[in-house]
Design an enzyme around this catalytic site. Sequence first.
Site, short mmCIF file in Angstrom:
data_model
loop_
_atom_site.label_atom_id
_atom_site.label_comp_id
_atom_site.label_asym_id
_atom_site.label_seq_id
_atom_site.Cartn_x
_atom_site.Cartn_y
_atom_site.Cartn_z
N ARG A 32 0.84 -1.20 0.00
CA ARG A 32 0.00 0.00 0.00
C ARG A 32 0.88 1.25 0.00
O ARG A 32 1.88 1.31 0.73
CB ARG A 32 -0.95 0.00 1.20
N ASP A 33 0.49 2.21 -0.84
CA ASP A 33 1.25 3.46 -0.94
C ASP A 33 1.15 4.21 0.39
O ASP A 33 0.09 4.27 1.02
CB ASP A 33 0.71 4.32 -2.08
N ASN A 91 4.71 6.04 -13.93
CA ASN A 91 5.38 7.31 -14.17
C ASN A 91 6.78 7.06 -14.71
O ASN A 91 7.46 6.11 -14.29
CB ASN A 91 5.45 8.13 -12.88
N HIS A 104 7.86 0.91 -11.40
CA HIS A 104 6.71 0.51 -10.59
C HIS A 104 5.41 0.90 -11.27
O HIS A 104 5.38 1.79 -12.12
CB HIS A 104 6.79 1.14 -9.20
N MET A 105 4.36 0.25 -10.82
CA MET A 105 3.02 0.53 -11.33
C MET A 105 2.11 0.88 -10.17
O MET A 105 2.12 0.20 -9.14
CB MET A 105 2.48 -0.71 -12.06
P1 AMP Z 1 6.29 7.82 -8.27
O1 AMP Z 1 5.95 9.26 -8.05
O2 AMP Z 1 5.59 7.23 -9.47
O3 AMP Z 1 7.78 7.58 -8.28
O4 AMP Z 1 5.67 7.03 -7.06
C1 AMP Z 1 6.37 6.73 -5.90
C2 AMP Z 1 5.34 6.38 -4.87
O5 AMP Z 1 5.97 5.73 -3.80
C3 AMP Z 1 4.58 7.58 -4.29
O6 AMP Z 1 3.19 7.43 -4.53
C4 AMP Z 1 4.92 7.52 -2.81
O7 AMP Z 1 3.85 7.92 -1.98
C5 AMP Z 1 5.27 6.06 -2.63
N1 AMP Z 1 6.13 5.78 -1.50
C6 AMP Z 1 7.29 6.42 -1.15
N2 AMP Z 1 7.82 5.87 -0.05
C7 AMP Z 1 7.00 4.85 0.30
C8 AMP Z 1 7.02 3.89 1.35
N3 AMP Z 1 8.00 3.86 2.29
N4 AMP Z 1 6.01 3.00 1.42
C9 AMP Z 1 5.02 3.01 0.50
N5 AMP Z 1 4.95 3.88 -0.53
C10 AMP Z 1 5.93 4.79 -0.62
#
Ligand code: AMP
Length: 117
Positions: A32-33, A91, A104-105
């Site tokens: 989970r994000d 992204n 990642h997705m």
């Molecule tokens: P992106 O902007 O596509 O690189 O997405 C990276 C995602 O990782 C973002 O939605 C962040 O909220 C998420 N994220 C960063 N650190 C963590 C973490 N420790 N646990 C879960 N999600 C994370």
Amino acid sequence: MSYDPDNIFARILRDEISSDRVYEDDEFIAFRDIAPQAPVHIVLIPRGEPPVSPTGLTDGDAGWAGRMLVVASRIAASEGLTAGGYRLVMNSGANAGQAVEHLHMHLLGGGLLGPVA
Ligand code: AMP
């Protein structure tokens, strides 16, 4: 761009940073994000050292990349998102706001989502 083995997702894979895992198999994990942008917001990542983003993928990546999409669909079903619908996002680079350089997705759902752009 070279892969940084200390990026956040690499550290999650090594359990150096805790995460709320919802899925794992030999190739992928999903969790989970930490800053959800929808009622359900899950991040799906390949294990190991994948490309940093979808940029530069080739035909040789089609197998695992295709399986990643299948896994995303399976997770969406297990999260109860099939009927209502959901969004898959990848992204790539600065203009997309990519923050973590481990391909990642995002799986977003659980409610009405805004426009893509
Ligand atoms: P992106 O902007 O596509 O690189 O997405 C990276 C995602 O990782 C973002 O939605 C962040 O909220 C998420 N994220 C960063 N650190 C963590 C973490 N420790 N646990 C879960 N999600 C994370």
